[in-house]
Design a protein around this motif. Structure first.
Motif, PDB file in Angstrom:
ATOM      1  N   UNK A 169     -11.448  26.286   2.536  1.00 25.46           N
ATOM      2  CA  UNK A 169     -11.608  25.701   1.203  1.00 25.46           C
ATOM      3  C   UNK A 169     -13.081  25.613   0.811  1.00 25.46           C
ATOM      4  N   UNK A 170     -13.925  25.263   1.747  1.00 25.63           N
ATOM      5  CA  UNK A 170     -15.361  25.227   1.485  1.00 25.63           C
ATOM      6  C   UNK A 170     -15.865  26.612   1.081  1.00 25.63           C
ATOM      7  N   UNK A 201     -14.710  18.697   0.713  1.00 20.51           N
ATOM      8  CA  UNK A 201     -15.247  20.066   0.665  1.00 20.51           C
ATOM      9  C   UNK A 201     -15.963  20.383  -0.648  1.00 20.51           C
ATOM     10  N   UNK A 202     -15.479  19.812  -1.754  1.00 19.75           N
ATOM     11  CA  UNK A 202     -16.128  20.063  -3.051  1.00 19.75           C
ATOM     12  C   UNK A 202     -17.550  19.518  -3.041  1.00 19.75           C
ATOM     13  N   UNK A 203     -17.726  18.326  -2.510  1.00 20.39           N
ATOM     14  CA  UNK A 203     -19.064  17.730  -2.423  1.00 20.39           C
ATOM     15  C   UNK A 203     -19.978  18.569  -1.549  1.00 20.39           C
ATOM     16  N   UNK A 204     -19.494  19.032  -0.386  1.00 16.13           N
ATOM     17  CA  UNK A 204     -20.328  19.858   0.494  1.00 16.13           C
ATOM     18  C   UNK A 204     -20.790  21.126  -0.218  1.00 16.13           C
ATOM     19  N   UNK A 205     -19.849  21.789  -0.916  1.00 12.46           N
ATOM     20  CA  UNK A 205     -20.178  23.057  -1.583  1.00 12.46           C
ATOM     21  C   UNK A 205     -21.124  22.836  -2.761  1.00 12.46           C
ATOM     22  N   UNK A 206     -20.877  21.780  -3.557  1.00 11.12           N
ATOM     23  CA  UNK A 206     -21.727  21.513  -4.722  1.00 11.12           C
ATOM     24  C   UNK A 206     -23.163  21.235  -4.308  1.00 11.12           C
ATOM     25  N   UNK A 207     -23.343  20.619  -3.153  1.00 12.01           N
ATOM     26  CA  UNK A 207     -24.701  20.283  -2.696  1.00 12.01           C
ATOM     27  C   UNK A 207     -25.503  21.508  -2.281  1.00 12.01           C
TER      28      UNK A 207
END
Length: 450
Positions: A169-170, A201-207
């Motif tokens: 997902x990431x 996972x959304x937070x990890x990718x956005x960062x």
């Protein structure tokens, strides 16, 4: 001989699904052609390509995950993660009550007609005959109706989801965010809303892209265990109490206020809602909270694609000028999806990723996904609307075959050659992968006359 037979089968399949190339004229993008010829960039790096390395989870996330699972049976978690992935791949949305009622009525009529022909008329009203018919109807309903039930993410299942689903997902989200950043360089989101945030996972990718710009991360997930796990990961694992991110909030329910967010994401969540109505209500709420982009992602199965398509159509039917939008990606148009209308295949894409959360050994894997990125407002007239490759390009000797979704809302197949389309356009076509945009314009004869 075997290879020629294989190519001929592929071409016959393509002809059934895609329009013939003779119906239109292909025009290469002049700016791209000049840049390729002037060595500004090579055809292999034309601007329609979303180039990214094989994704792996960030090192700090992997470290947190290993810290969290070190006291758990790793082998059992991995086996459970495999089973969860299989379950999700076979998952279907729940059948609507009206559909079940209609199906039950049709089955009852067929069973009644068949069984009535086997007994004497005086036996039709007996309790034994009625029970027999009822049992047969129930058994047939079990075969034809998908037994949907919500997945309960308790403490253990949340860990299983973390092991089995966080890496793919990431990687999918990084691929989608990469295209947004490449095509909209002025987009600097200050706020993020994640519906069905899971392990984060959304937070990890956005960062990876906008960490310096984001000041608020609003996460909603009905599982308190998921929210706790996401928070622990950001803190660096168990035993640490200081998160390296500020402005992160976790809630179990959608907020009722009218606050809007620059970036709104629903990743692998709509499939878990109990009805079509609940899905559309969620999409409407998310669209109302969207300031710039709404991203919806599901697994690349036929069921996942259908959910993406119904959400896409729902938003595009909104005619209110202040709330209207258009498709930013993957479609270069706002018409009905031609793949949904003309075939039984999902419109999906593929990403490579490395899963190393449970061990030092690197596992190279693939993930197929369906998605849509919807952007608030009318489409900019400067939008190139380049066609997108919806299948892998078939590279052959002296020609290449691209299967494209085009700006006029159709699926077209183009056979590119250097002699017919020019060397630069030909090499761009050969370098275009599944999911990339091709910098050309397809013009039909009627459009050319107009």
């Amino acid at each position: 001989m075997i290879r020629n037979r294989k190519v001929s089968v592929i071409l016959r399949f393509s002809i059934r699904q895609y329009q013939s190339q003779s119906k239109f004229k292909v025009l290469g993008n002049e700016e791209v052609i000049q840049n390729v010829e002037n060595n500004v960039y090579s055809a292999r790096r034309h601007p329609g390509i979303v180039k990214q390395p094989t994704n792996a989870l960030p090192d700090n996330v992997v470290k947190s995950i290993r810290n969290i699972i070190e006291d758990h049976p790793i082998k059992l978690l991995a086996q459970s993660a495999t089973l969860l992935n299989r379950k999700l791949l076979g998952r279907l949305p729940p059948m609507e009550a009206e559909g079940v009622s209609e199906l039950k009525s049709n089955i009852f009529e067929k069973v009644m007609s068949k069984e009535a022909s086997k007994v004497a008329p005086d036996k039709l009203e007996t309790d034994q005959f009625k029970q027999k018919v009822k049992d047969k109807v129930i058994n047939m309903l079990k075969v034809h109706v998908y037994n949907w039930s919500p997945i309960v993410y308790d403490a253990y299942n949340s860990l299983v989801y973390l092991i089995g689903r966080s890496a793919p997902e990431y990687s999918v989200l990084v691929k989608i965010f990469t295209e947004i950043q490449l095509r909209d360089k002025d987009f600097k989101p200050r706020s993020l809303f994640d519906f069905g945030s899971g392990v984060g996972t959304v937070t990890w990718a956005a960062n990876i892209f906008w960490k310096q710009n984001l000041f608020e991360y609003y996460n909603v997930d009905t599982s308190s265990f998921m929210n706790d796990l996401a928070q622990i990961i950001l803190q660096g694992g168990r035993g640490s109490k200081q998160s390296n991110l500020k402005g992160v909030y976790y809630r179990q329910f959608m907020p009722s206020n009218n606050t809007t967010y620059d970036l709104v994401v629903s990743a692998y969540t709509l499939m878990e809602l109990p009805s079509f109505q609940s899905r559309m209500e969620a999409v409407m709420n998310l669209w109302n909270k969207t300031e710039r982009y709404l991203i919806i992602v599901e697994l690349g199965t036929k069921a996942g694609f259908n959910i993406i398509n119904e959400a896409r159509d729902f938003v595009l039917q909104i005619k209110d000028e202040r709330n209207r939008g258009h498709v930013f990606s993957p479609c270069p148009h706002d018409f009905a999806c031609p793949k949904y209308m003309s075939s039984n295949y999902a419109c999906n894409f593929e990403v490579n990723f490395i899963n190393s959360s449970t061990s030092e050994r690197m596992q190279l894997m693939k993930e197929q996904y369906s998605y849509v990125v919807l952007k608030k407002g009318a489409r900019d007239e400067r939008d190139e609307r380049w066609p997108r490759a919806v299948k892998e390009t078939l590279v052959r000797s002296k020609h290449s075959i691209c299967r494209l979704c085009t700006a006029n809302g159709s699926l077209d197949e183009v056979i590119f050659t250097a002699s017919k389309h020019g060397k630069s356009t030909f090499h761009c076509a050969r370098s275009t992968k599944w999911g990339d945009r091709l910098p050309v314009t397809l013009t039909t004869k009627s459009e050319e006359d107009n």
